[in-house]
Design an enzyme around this catalytic site. Structure first.
Site, short mmCIF file in Angstrom:
data_model
loop_
_atom_site.label_atom_id
_atom_site.label_comp_id
_atom_site.label_asym_id
_atom_site.label_seq_id
_atom_site.Cartn_x
_atom_site.Cartn_y
_atom_site.Cartn_z
N LYS A 38 0.83 -1.22 0.00
CA LYS A 38 0.00 0.00 0.00
C LYS A 38 0.86 1.26 0.00
O LYS A 38 0.64 2.18 -0.78
CB LYS A 38 -0.93 0.01 1.24
CG LYS A 38 -1.87 -1.18 1.32
CD LYS A 38 -2.84 -1.07 2.49
CE LYS A 38 -2.20 -1.15 3.86
NZ LYS A 38 -1.60 -2.49 4.16
N ARG A 47 -9.66 0.62 9.12
CA ARG A 47 -9.31 -0.76 9.45
C ARG A 47 -10.42 -1.48 10.21
O ARG A 47 -10.27 -2.66 10.51
CB ARG A 47 -8.06 -0.77 10.31
CG ARG A 47 -6.77 -1.08 9.49
CD ARG A 47 -5.68 -1.24 10.50
NE ARG A 47 -4.44 -1.82 10.13
CZ ARG A 47 -3.44 -1.25 9.48
NH1 ARG A 47 -3.57 -0.08 8.94
NH2 ARG A 47 -2.30 -1.89 9.32
N ARG A 50 11.45 -6.33 4.82
CA ARG A 50 11.33 -4.90 5.13
C ARG A 50 11.90 -4.60 6.51
O ARG A 50 12.51 -3.55 6.73
CB ARG A 50 9.85 -4.50 5.06
CG ARG A 50 9.59 -3.03 5.35
CD ARG A 50 8.14 -2.65 5.08
NE ARG A 50 7.23 -3.10 6.13
CZ ARG A 50 5.89 -2.97 6.09
NH1 ARG A 50 5.32 -2.41 5.04
NH2 ARG A 50 5.14 -3.40 7.07
N ARG A 90 11.14 -0.79 12.12
CA ARG A 90 9.85 -1.03 12.78
C ARG A 90 9.92 -2.31 13.60
O ARG A 90 10.15 -3.39 13.06
CB ARG A 90 8.73 -1.15 11.73
CG ARG A 90 8.38 0.15 11.09
CD ARG A 90 7.33 -0.01 10.02
NE ARG A 90 6.10 -0.68 10.48
CZ ARG A 90 5.01 -0.81 9.75
NH1 ARG A 90 4.98 -0.31 8.51
NH2 ARG A 90 3.95 -1.43 10.22
N ARG A 130 -0.66 -9.58 13.18
CA ARG A 130 -1.19 -8.48 12.35
C ARG A 130 -2.06 -9.03 11.22
O ARG A 130 -3.09 -8.43 10.88
CB ARG A 130 -0.02 -7.65 11.79
CG ARG A 130 0.68 -6.83 12.87
CD ARG A 130 2.04 -6.32 12.43
NE ARG A 130 1.97 -5.41 11.31
CZ ARG A 130 3.03 -5.05 10.58
NH1 ARG A 130 4.22 -5.55 10.85
NH2 ARG A 130 2.89 -4.21 9.58
#
Ligand code: C5P
Ligand code: MG
Length: 193
Positions: free
Chosen positions: A14, A89, A128, A134, A146
């Site tokens: 996204k 969400r 990532r 993160r 998640r």
């Protein structure tokens, strides 16, 4: 205006695609995840509250997220449109977004869902995590949580906009350019109408 929800599980691309879309269509990219990370980086009260959820892969309460999103939209009224990334969400967030846009005589035009299989998502996020800084990208258990939260709490948002005839599924597997072209085909049609 053209208002798009860029939808899909964590790690579906996204953010990557939103950055390319804003260049092409001159829209404002609003990523609630990025807004939370900014607050966390500055150690604000909002950031501290958000961190307690985000580090576990849980959702921040709707009232907090909606308030932050509303501030961002209201601070940027004169734009060609919005790309919402990572928001809404939940169903209450979707209802709040529709209300907020209705106050501006606006609406969501499309929800574009990037469809990517679970195993590919986990691999992408772990990759990532090597550079994102993160904490929620580092640990496979948190990543899988998640994905569970996405399935349980977030996928109903697809159906919510499907009922309004606005949801479209896009194949999210392929090169960045291929996926970008698929998104542009959908958005290009909107821009013309
Ligand atoms: O969108 P992104 O994946 O960057 O969001 C990172 C985290 O921020 C989510 O896993 C969740 O903990 C939190 N978040 C949220 N509600 C949103 C957007 C993000 O709780 N609408
Ligand atoms: Mg993102």
């Amino acid at each position: 205006m053209v208002n798009i929800i860029l939808f899909g599980p964590p790690g579906s691309g996204k953010g990557t695609q939103a950055k390319k879309l804003v260049e092409k269509y001159n829209l404002l990219h609003i990523s609630t995840g990025d807004l939370f990370r900014y607050e966390m980086g500055n150690n604000t009260p909002l950031g501290k509250e958000a961190k307690s959820y985000i580090d576990k892969g849980e959702l921040v309460p709707d009232s907090v997220t909606v308030g932050m999103l509303r501030n961002k939209v209201e601070a940027n009224p004169d734009v060609a449109g919005y790309i919402f990334d990572g928001f809404p969400r939940t169903i209450p967030q979707s209802e709040a977004l529709d209300e907020l846009l209705a106050e501006k005589d606006q609406e969501v035009h499309r929800l574009l869902m990037l469809d990517v299989p679970d195993d590919e998502i986990v691999q992408r996020i772990l990759e990532r995590g090597k550079t994102s800084g993160r904490k929620d990208d580092l640990n496979e258990t948190i990543i899988r949580n998640r994905i569970e939260v996405y399935k349980n709490e977030t996928t109903p948002v697809y159906d919510f906009y499907q009922e309004q005839g606005k949801s479209v599924t896009i194949n999210g597997v392929g090169s960045i350019e291929e996926i970008f072209d698929r998104l542009c085909q959908e958005i290009g049609q909107l821009a013309q109408t």
